[in-house]
Design a protein around this motif. Structure first.
Motif, PDB file in Angstrom:
ATOM      1  N   HIS A  68      25.420 -16.245 -11.878  1.00 58.96           N
ATOM      2  CA  HIS A  68      25.391 -15.117 -10.952  1.00 58.96           C
ATOM      3  C   HIS A  68      26.472 -15.280  -9.881  1.00 58.96           C
ATOM      4  O   HIS A  68      27.284 -14.387  -9.638  1.00 58.96           O
ATOM      5  N   SER A  69      26.479 -16.431  -9.220  1.00 55.70           N
ATOM      6  CA  SER A  69      27.436 -16.666  -8.139  1.00 55.70           C
ATOM      7  C   SER A  69      28.868 -16.685  -8.650  1.00 55.70           C
ATOM      8  O   SER A  69      29.771 -16.122  -8.019  1.00 55.70           O
ATOM      9  N   LEU A  70      29.085 -17.338  -9.782  1.00 57.40           N
ATOM     10  CA  LEU A  70      30.432 -17.430 -10.338  1.00 57.40           C
ATOM     11  C   LEU A  70      30.945 -16.053 -10.745  1.00 57.40           C
ATOM     12  O   LEU A  70      32.120 -15.722 -10.504  1.00 57.40           O
ATOM     13  N   LYS A  71      30.085 -15.238 -11.326  1.00 60.43           N
ATOM     14  CA  LYS A  71      30.538 -13.938 -11.814  1.00 60.43           C
ATOM     15  C   LYS A  71      30.932 -13.002 -10.672  1.00 60.43           C
ATOM     16  O   LYS A  71      31.906 -12.253 -10.786  1.00 60.43           O
ATOM     17  N   VAL A  82      37.010   0.697 -14.229  1.00 59.63           N
ATOM     18  CA  VAL A  82      36.773   0.364 -12.824  1.00 59.63           C
ATOM     19  C   VAL A  82      35.329   0.662 -12.420  1.00 59.63           C
ATOM     20  O   VAL A  82      34.651  -0.188 -11.821  1.00 59.63           O
ATOM     21  N   GLY A  83      34.850   1.863 -12.731  1.00 62.42           N
ATOM     22  CA  GLY A  83      33.506   2.249 -12.301  1.00 62.42           C
ATOM     23  C   GLY A  83      32.399   1.487 -13.008  1.00 62.42           C
ATOM     24  O   GLY A  83      31.673   0.696 -12.395  1.00 62.42           O
ATOM     25  N   ILE A  84      32.299   1.711 -14.327  1.00 58.44           N
ATOM     26  CA  ILE A  84      31.232   1.073 -15.112  1.00 58.44           C
ATOM     27  C   ILE A  84      31.459  -0.424 -15.268  1.00 58.44           C
ATOM     28  O   ILE A  84      30.513  -1.208 -15.231  1.00 58.44           O
ATOM     29  N   GLY A  85      32.719  -0.828 -15.455  1.00 61.92           N
ATOM     30  CA  GLY A  85      33.008  -2.227 -15.784  1.00 61.92           C
ATOM     31  C   GLY A  85      33.166  -3.167 -14.620  1.00 61.92           C
ATOM     32  O   GLY A  85      33.045  -4.384 -14.788  1.00 61.92           O
ATOM     33  N   MET A  86      33.429  -2.646 -13.406  1.00 64.32           N
ATOM     34  CA  MET A  86      33.642  -3.527 -12.249  1.00 64.32           C
ATOM     35  C   MET A  86      32.694  -3.229 -11.095  1.00 64.32           C
ATOM     36  O   MET A  86      31.950  -4.101 -10.639  1.00 64.32           O
ATOM     37  N   ILE A  87      32.728  -1.980 -10.611  1.00 66.26           N
ATOM     38  CA  ILE A  87      31.974  -1.651  -9.399  1.00 66.26           C
ATOM     39  C   ILE A  87      30.465  -1.708  -9.629  1.00 66.26           C
ATOM     40  O   ILE A  87      29.729  -2.332  -8.847  1.00 66.26           O
ATOM     41  N   VAL A  88      29.979  -1.081 -10.705  1.00 61.15           N
ATOM     42  CA  VAL A  88      28.529  -1.078 -10.958  1.00 61.15           C
ATOM     43  C   VAL A  88      27.993  -2.499 -11.184  1.00 61.15           C
ATOM     44  O   VAL A  88      26.957  -2.863 -10.591  1.00 61.15           O
ATOM     45  N   PRO A  89      28.642  -3.355 -12.011  1.00 57.86           N
ATOM     46  CA  PRO A  89      28.146  -4.733 -12.140  1.00 57.86           C
ATOM     47  C   PRO A  89      28.113  -5.488 -10.815  1.00 57.86           C
ATOM     48  O   PRO A  89      27.169  -6.251 -10.553  1.00 57.86           O
ATOM     49  N   CYS A 121      25.070  -7.922  -6.475  1.00 57.69           N
ATOM     50  CA  CYS A 121      25.001  -8.165  -5.038  1.00 57.69           C
ATOM     51  C   CYS A 121      23.721  -7.620  -4.396  1.00 57.69           C
ATOM     52  O   CYS A 121      23.236  -8.189  -3.418  1.00 57.69           O
ATOM     53  N   PHE A 122      23.186  -6.542  -4.953  1.00 53.64           N
ATOM     54  CA  PHE A 122      22.089  -5.864  -4.251  1.00 53.64           C
ATOM     55  C   PHE A 122      20.778  -5.825  -5.017  1.00 53.64           C
ATOM     56  O   PHE A 122      19.753  -5.435  -4.448  1.00 53.64           O
ATOM     57  N   SER A 123      20.774  -6.185  -6.286  1.00 53.44           N
ATOM     58  CA  SER A 123      19.509  -6.194  -7.026  1.00 53.44           C
ATOM     59  C   SER A 123      18.903  -7.596  -6.998  1.00 53.44           C
ATOM     60  O   SER A 123      19.563  -8.563  -6.617  1.00 53.44           O
ATOM     61  N   LYS A 124      17.662  -7.674  -7.404  1.00 50.59           N
ATOM     62  CA  LYS A 124      16.985  -8.952  -7.479  1.00 50.59           C
ATOM     63  C   LYS A 124      17.650  -9.826  -8.538  1.00 50.59           C
ATOM     64  O   LYS A 124      17.975  -9.366  -9.619  1.00 50.59           O
ATOM     65  N   ARG A 125      17.877 -11.089  -8.191  1.00 45.54           N
ATOM     66  CA  ARG A 125      18.535 -11.997  -9.129  1.00 45.54           C
ATOM     67  C   ARG A 125      17.566 -12.343 -10.264  1.00 45.54           C
ATOM     68  O   ARG A 125      16.635 -13.120 -10.097  1.00 45.54           O
ATOM     69  N   GLY A 183      21.744  -9.470 -17.505  1.00 42.72           N
ATOM     70  CA  GLY A 183      21.991  -8.871 -18.816  1.00 42.72           C
ATOM     71  C   GLY A 183      22.648  -7.509 -18.719  1.00 42.72           C
ATOM     72  O   GLY A 183      23.627  -7.227 -19.428  1.00 42.72           O
ATOM     73  N   ILE A 184      22.150  -6.662 -17.831  1.00 41.10           N
ATOM     74  CA  ILE A 184      22.722  -5.320 -17.681  1.00 41.10           C
ATOM     75  C   ILE A 184      24.139  -5.395 -17.132  1.00 41.10           C
ATOM     76  O   ILE A 184      25.055  -4.727 -17.632  1.00 41.10           O
ATOM     77  N   SER A 185      24.333  -6.204 -16.095  1.00 41.55           N
ATOM     78  CA  SER A 185      25.675  -6.341 -15.528  1.00 41.55           C
ATOM     79  C   SER A 185      26.639  -6.937 -16.550  1.00 41.55           C
ATOM     80  O   SER A 185      27.824  -6.583 -16.592  1.00 41.55           O
ATOM     81  N   GLY A 186      26.119  -7.841 -17.394  1.00 41.90           N
ATOM     82  CA  GLY A 186      26.958  -8.441 -18.432  1.00 41.90           C
ATOM     83  C   GLY A 186      27.422  -7.422 -19.452  1.00 41.90           C
ATOM     84  O   GLY A 186      28.601  -7.397 -19.831  1.00 41.90           O
ATOM     85  N   LEU A 187      26.517  -6.561 -19.895  1.00 41.84           N
ATOM     86  CA  LEU A 187      26.871  -5.526 -20.859  1.00 41.84           C
ATOM     87  C   LEU A 187      27.919  -4.576 -20.277  1.00 41.84           C
ATOM     88  O   LEU A 187      28.912  -4.246 -20.939  1.00 41.84           O
ATOM     89  N   LEU A 188      27.723  -4.164 -19.039  1.00 45.35           N
ATOM     90  CA  LEU A 188      28.665  -3.234 -18.405  1.00 45.35           C
ATOM     91  C   LEU A 188      30.034  -3.880 -18.203  1.00 45.35           C
ATOM     92  O   LEU A 188      31.074  -3.246 -18.398  1.00 45.35           O
ATOM     93  N   SER A 189      30.040  -5.151 -17.830  1.00 52.51           N
ATOM     94  CA  SER A 189      31.310  -5.847 -17.626  1.00 52.51           C
ATOM     95  C   SER A 189      32.070  -6.031 -18.933  1.00 52.51           C
ATOM     96  O   SER A 189      33.301  -5.941 -18.963  1.00 52.51           O
TER      97      SER A 189
END
Length: 344
Positions: free
Chosen positions: A196-199, A245-252, A257-261, A267-273
């Protein structure tokens, strides 16, 4: 009487969707090897849980990437000429040997990693880190060495491709951790927090490199301004601003940063990235070719066969990600429990 002749010049795209896939999978493989080496070579024990799965995935993504490159040639056996007609001034010639050596080193490294031979793992891992970094940089340098394409011709592009490959590697591991840990024999004992922190840091770095790269393209020439305008408001605006930029960077980043770890957030952020990193390769390869240096703005890309091959190779990648860890289990005689991560 003066006559004016207007010709409809149709430009053939040099790179197809198979090359986009090759750049994506090669960078992903390099990033996965570097991720595996964090514990085995650099001694970061908090990443130990993902060392074996990421090493196996590095091989699983490399094989279809090489297949994409060979299929794109049309005559696959011609690839062998790169090994006995060496040109030290050719980027592709260097890349052929980087791919070959990296593949062999990654295979041996993964074997010793499965055998828990830490001394040999570290030795081969040190060599592998050099060639994995070289592979990640090479995929960008192959484009950067083309002087006639402003979007490609920047010293920042190889670094951007290397960092985005690391983002893809973390994203694939995050997606595996969140959605199918048993499929890749991934144990969950604290690796989530470390990833999480590294990503967050790596995705932020990727975004900054992208901004600086585009600034370096915009200022020198009208051609550079035209190609960046095409990304921002032209034919590539949706795939660049919306997807990359939107789906692949900003949303992840917002999710991290703001959701529960949690595993699901990873998983969701990984798929989008992953989608975003693929979009980066797509936008840079095709976006760099869309605006010709002469003639009209017409261009012609390949038909549906290349995209069908791309989908098939992605399916093969998913199958290999599942199969290769089990092959090493059978070959080494050591079984890795997906729950404990220990040899049994």
């Amino acid at each position: 009487m003066d006559l004016t002749f207007i010709y409809q010049v149709e430009h053939q795209a040099a790179f197809s969707s198979l090359i986009v896939l090759y750049f994506f999978l090669a960078g992903l493989s390099a990033g996965l090897f570097l991720l595996s080496s964090l514990s085995t070579v650099f001694g970061l024990e908090k990443f130990k849980a993902i060392a074996k799965p990421s090493a196996a995935m590095a091989l699983a993504t490399l094989i279809p990437g090489l297949l994409a490159l060979v299929i794109d040639l049309g005559q696959p056996l011609r690839a062998l000429t790169l090994f006995f007609r060496v040109n030290p001034l050719s980027v592709m010639s260097w890349g052929s040997f980087i791919l070959l050596i990296y593949g062999v080193v990654a295979l041996v490294y993964t074997y010793f990693l499965w055998k828990d031979n830490s001394a040999r793992v570290k030795s081969w891992g040190k060599v592998g880190v050099i060639f994995a970094a070289a592979l990640g940089l090479y995929t960008g340098f192959l484009l950067a060495a083309v002087p006639g394409r402003p979007l490609w011709n920047s010293a920042l592009l190889p670094v951007l491709f290397l960092i985005s490959g690391a983002v893809a590697a973390l994203s694939l591991m995050s997606m595996a951790q969140g959605f199918f840990p048993n499929a890749v024999l991934l144990r969950g004992d604290g690796a989530e927090e470390a990833m999480h922190s590294l990503k967050v840091g790596i995705v932020t770095l990727e975004f900054l490199l992208l901004v600086f790269h585009l600034l370096a393209v915009v200022f020198p020439s009208e051609a550079g301004r035209a190609v960046v305008q095409n990304l921002l408001s032209g034919t590539k605006s949706l795939s660049f601003l919306g997807v990359q930029v939107g789906i692949g960077m900003i949303v992840p980043l917002l999710i991290l940063c703001f959701s529960k770890r949690s595993a699901s957030a990873l998983g969701i952020s990984g798929l989008l990235s992953l989608i975003g990193v693929y979009a980066l390769r797509y936008n840079f390869v095709f976006g760099g070719e869309e605006l010709p240096q002469a003639g009209t703005f017409l261009y012609r890309f390949e038909g549906g066969s290349a995209w069908i091959s791309t989908v098939v190779l992605l399916v093969i990648t998913a199958i290999l990600i599942y199969v290769i860890p089990r092959i090493f289990n059978a070959f080494t005689g050591i079984k890795v429990s997906s729950n404990s991560g220990k040899a049994v």
